[in-house]
Scaffold this active site. Structure first.
Site, PDB file in Angstrom:
ATOM      1  N   SER A 249       0.796  -1.238   0.000  1.00 29.75           N
ATOM      2  CA  SER A 249       0.000   0.000   0.000  1.00 29.75           C
ATOM      3  C   SER A 249       0.825   1.284   0.000  1.00 29.75           C
ATOM      4  O   SER A 249       0.274   2.362  -0.207  1.00 29.75           O
ATOM      5  CB  SER A 249      -0.941   0.028   1.203  1.00 29.75           C
ATOM      6  OG  SER A 249      -2.054  -0.775   0.929  1.00 29.75           O
TER       7      SER A 249
ATOM      8  N   LYS B 207       0.401   3.376  -2.985  1.00 26.72           N
ATOM      9  CA  LYS B 207      -0.759   4.255  -3.185  1.00 26.72           C
ATOM     10  C   LYS B 207      -0.368   5.736  -3.130  1.00 26.72           C
ATOM     11  O   LYS B 207      -1.080   6.584  -3.661  1.00 26.72           O
ATOM     12  CB  LYS B 207      -1.834   3.944  -2.126  1.00 26.72           C
ATOM     13  CG  LYS B 207      -2.418   2.528  -2.270  1.00 26.72           C
ATOM     14  CD  LYS B 207      -3.268   2.140  -1.064  1.00 26.72           C
ATOM     15  CE  LYS B 207      -3.846   0.737  -1.194  1.00 26.72           C
ATOM     16  NZ  LYS B 207      -4.521   0.283   0.037  1.00 26.72           N
TER      17      LYS B 207
ATOM     18  N   TYR C 271      -3.345  -2.374 -10.537  1.00 25.91           N
ATOM     19  CA  TYR C 271      -3.312  -2.243  -9.073  1.00 25.91           C
ATOM     20  C   TYR C 271      -2.446  -3.349  -8.444  1.00 25.91           C
ATOM     21  O   TYR C 271      -1.626  -3.082  -7.567  1.00 25.91           O
ATOM     22  CB  TYR C 271      -4.745  -2.279  -8.525  1.00 25.91           C
ATOM     23  CG  TYR C 271      -4.810  -2.263  -7.016  1.00 25.91           C
ATOM     24  CD1 TYR C 271      -4.575  -1.089  -6.302  1.00 25.91           C
ATOM     25  CD2 TYR C 271      -5.076  -3.426  -6.296  1.00 25.91           C
ATOM     26  CE1 TYR C 271      -4.601  -1.081  -4.913  1.00 25.91           C
ATOM     27  CE2 TYR C 271      -5.114  -3.422  -4.903  1.00 25.91           C
ATOM     28  CZ  TYR C 271      -4.869  -2.252  -4.221  1.00 25.91           C
ATOM     29  OH  TYR C 271      -4.888  -2.256  -2.847  1.00 25.91           O
TER      30      TYR C 271
ATOM     31  N   TYR D  91      -4.707   3.442   7.890  1.00 22.43           N
ATOM     32  CA  TYR D  91      -6.034   2.839   8.012  1.00 22.43           C
ATOM     33  C   TYR D  91      -6.656   3.179   9.358  1.00 22.43           C
ATOM     34  O   TYR D  91      -6.563   4.292   9.837  1.00 22.43           O
ATOM     35  CB  TYR D  91      -5.969   1.312   7.803  1.00 22.43           C
ATOM     36  CG  TYR D  91      -5.086   0.934   6.664  1.00 22.43           C
ATOM     37  CD1 TYR D  91      -5.437   1.303   5.366  1.00 22.43           C
ATOM     38  CD2 TYR D  91      -3.891   0.268   6.851  1.00 22.43           C
ATOM     39  CE1 TYR D  91      -4.624   0.990   4.296  1.00 22.43           C
ATOM     40  CE2 TYR D  91      -3.069  -0.055   5.787  1.00 22.43           C
ATOM     41  CZ  TYR D  91      -3.446   0.311   4.523  1.00 22.43           C
ATOM     42  OH  TYR D  91      -2.645   0.015   3.473  1.00 22.43           O
TER      43      TYR D  91
ATOM     44  N   VAL E 164       1.089  -3.803   3.804  1.00 22.42           N
ATOM     45  CA  VAL E 164       1.070  -5.116   4.471  1.00 22.42           C
ATOM     46  C   VAL E 164       2.340  -5.937   4.235  1.00 22.42           C
ATOM     47  O   VAL E 164       2.493  -7.005   4.814  1.00 22.42           O
ATOM     48  CB  VAL E 164      -0.176  -5.965   4.105  1.00 22.42           C
ATOM     49  CG1 VAL E 164      -1.441  -5.390   4.694  1.00 22.42           C
ATOM     50  CG2 VAL E 164      -0.290  -6.172   2.606  1.00 22.42           C
TER      51      VAL E 164
HETATM   52  N1  GLN Z   1      -2.723  -2.674   3.092  1.00 17.17           N
HETATM   53  C1  GLN Z   1      -2.109  -3.078   2.002  1.00 17.17           C
HETATM   54  O1  GLN Z   1      -0.892  -3.032   1.896  1.00 17.17           O
HETATM   55  C2  GLN Z   1      -3.038  -3.651   0.979  1.00 17.17           C
HETATM   56  C3  GLN Z   1      -2.374  -4.090  -0.290  1.00 17.17           C
HETATM   57  C4  GLN Z   1      -2.861  -5.445  -0.739  1.00 17.17           C
HETATM   58  N2  GLN Z   1      -2.199  -5.816  -1.953  1.00 17.17           N
HETATM   59  C5  GLN Z   1      -4.346  -5.434  -0.977  1.00 17.17           C
HETATM   60  O2  GLN Z   1      -4.760  -4.845  -1.945  1.00 17.17           O
HETATM   61  O3  GLN Z   1      -5.111  -6.000  -0.233  1.00 17.17           O
END
Ligand code: GLN
Length: 310
Positions: A68, A71, A194, A246, A264
Site C-alpha cells: 500500500s 498508493k 493495481y 487505516y 502489508v
Molecule cells: N494494506 C495493504 O498493503 C493492501 C495491499 C494489498 N495488496 C491489498 O490490496 O489488499
C-alpha cells in the site's frame, strides 16, 4: 533546504534495538504465499535528510513488497495526469475508520471512497491512471524510479500473480465501484495495474529516497528536480497523517506524530516536512495491518529526536 545535518547513528541503533523487541509478537501477512514465507525476524530502517544525508541500519538494503505504500506514488501520478481535475470528485479526504479492504462503507456511501489510501480509493486512483495512460504500469514504475532516483526498481511478478489469484475482495471493490459509476476503465485492466503497483519491490533506502520530495516541498534534494508543487506535497502529507495507517491512524498519530503510509509487506514510509523522509521495514504486522516493529522504531525516532509535526 539544508536543515538536518545531525548524526543519527546512535538514535538509529536505539530505534533498531527497541523495534527488535517487538519481533515475535505480530503476524506476517499470509494472504499470499510469497508474503507468508518471508523471514519475520528482519528489520531495516533508512533515514534521508533534505540536505542529502542518509542513515540506515539493519536490513535496509533488502527489497520488500511495498504494497500500500505504492498508493502514495499512484496518487502523485494521478494528480499530475490529464485526469487530475476529477480526482477529488471521485475520492474523499477523510479517514475511513474501517479496514483497508472494507466494502460496506463504499456501498453505504454511493461509491465515493473515503480517501485514496484505502483499497477502494486507491483502485479509483489507479483507474484515473489506467484511463489516461496507454501503459499505466510503466508510468507508475517510471514515477517510482524517478522519485527513488534509482532505475533498478522492479515489480515482483510472483507477488503480482498471487495478488491477482487471491484478490477476491479487491475484485469485489472494483466491481462495486464499476456498478456505482466510479470506474472508467475495465475492472480487469484496473486490477491488473493495481496488483502490479502493490508488487513493486524496494529497499528501505529506496523508499526513504522516494519520499524525499514530500519532505522537501516537492523538490528532489538529490536531483534538484521539482517533482510536484509545494502545495501538493503539503496536501499529500496531510492525507498521510489522517489516512495513512487505516484504522490505526489515530493511535499512530498519538504515539509517533509523523505523517506516514504503511503497507502489508511490513514497510512504513514517513515524512517529517522540511527535515527527513524515513522508511522502516519489518514484516510482522499488528491486527490492523501495520508493521509492529516499524511503528515502534518510528516512535523511538520521534521521541529521541524530538521531531514530529506536533
Ligand atoms: N494494506 C495493504 O498493503 C493492501 C495491499 C494489498 N495488496 C491489498 O490490496 O489488499
Amino acid at each position: 533546504m539544508t536543515r538536518p545535518a545531525r548524526d543519527l547513528t546512535s538514535i538509529l541503533e536505539n530505534c533498531a534495538n527497541e523495534a527488535r523487541k517487538q519481533i515475535g509478537q505480530g503476524r506476517v501477512a499470509d494472504y499470499i504465499p510469497a508474503l507468508a514465507r518471508i523471514n519475520p525476524h528482519q528489520f531495516g530502517m533508512a533515514v534521508c535528510g533534505v540536505d542529502g544525508t542518509e542513515w540506515s541500519i539493519g536490513d535496509s538494503d533488502t527489497p520488500f513488497s511495498i504494497q500500500s505504500i505504492s498508493k502514495v506514488f499512484t496518487l502523485a501520478l494521478a494528480l499530475q495526469s490529464p485526469g487530475a481535475a476529477g480526482v477529488w470528485d471521485r475520492v474523499g479526504r477523510e479517514p475511513s475508520g474501517t479496514a483497508f479492504n472494507s466494502l460496506f462503507q463504499l456501498e453505504a456511501e454511493q461509491g465515493l471512497p473515503r480517501n485514496p489510501f484505502i483499497n477502494a480509493g486507491a483502485i479509483v486512483i489507479t483507474d484515473v491512471i489506467t484511463s489516461h495512460f496507454v501503459s499505466p504500469v510503466l508510468q507508475i514504475l517510471g514515477l517510482v524510479r524517478k522519485y527513488a532516483n534509482c532505475e533498478q526498481i522492479y515489480i515482483d511478478e510472483e507477488v503480482a500473480r498471487s495478488e491477482a489469484e487471491s484478490g477476491h475482495r479487491n475484485a469485489a471493490i472494483a466491481h462495486l465501484l464499476k456498478s456505482q459509476g466510479n470506474l472508467e476503465a475495465s475492472v480487469e485492466d484496473v486490477l491488473a495495474a493495481y496488483y502490479r503497483q502493490c508488487s513493486i519491490a524496494m529497499t528501505c533506502r529506496d523508499v526513504a529516497r522516494a519520499f524525499l520530495p514530500l519532505a522537501a516541498g516537492g523538490q528532489h534534494p538529490l536531483t534538484g528536480e521539482t517533482l510536484m508543487p509545494a502545495l501538493r506535497a503539503k496536501r499529500i502529507n496531510s492525507l498521510l497523517l489522517t489516512c495513512g495507517l487505516y484504522d490505526g491512524v489515530g493511535n499512530f498519530a498519538f504515539r509517533v506524530g509523523i505523517p506516514a503510509k504503511s503497507g502489508v509487506g511490513g514497510g512504513i514510509a514517513a515524512v517529517i516536512p522540511g527535515q527527513y523522509a524515513i522508511c522502516v521495514w519489518s514484516p510482522e504486522l499488528d491486527e490492523l495491518g501495520n508493521s509492529l516493529a516499524g511503528t515502534r522504531a518510528l516512535e523511538v525516532f520521534a521521541d529521541e529526536t524530538n521531531l514530529s509535526v506536533f
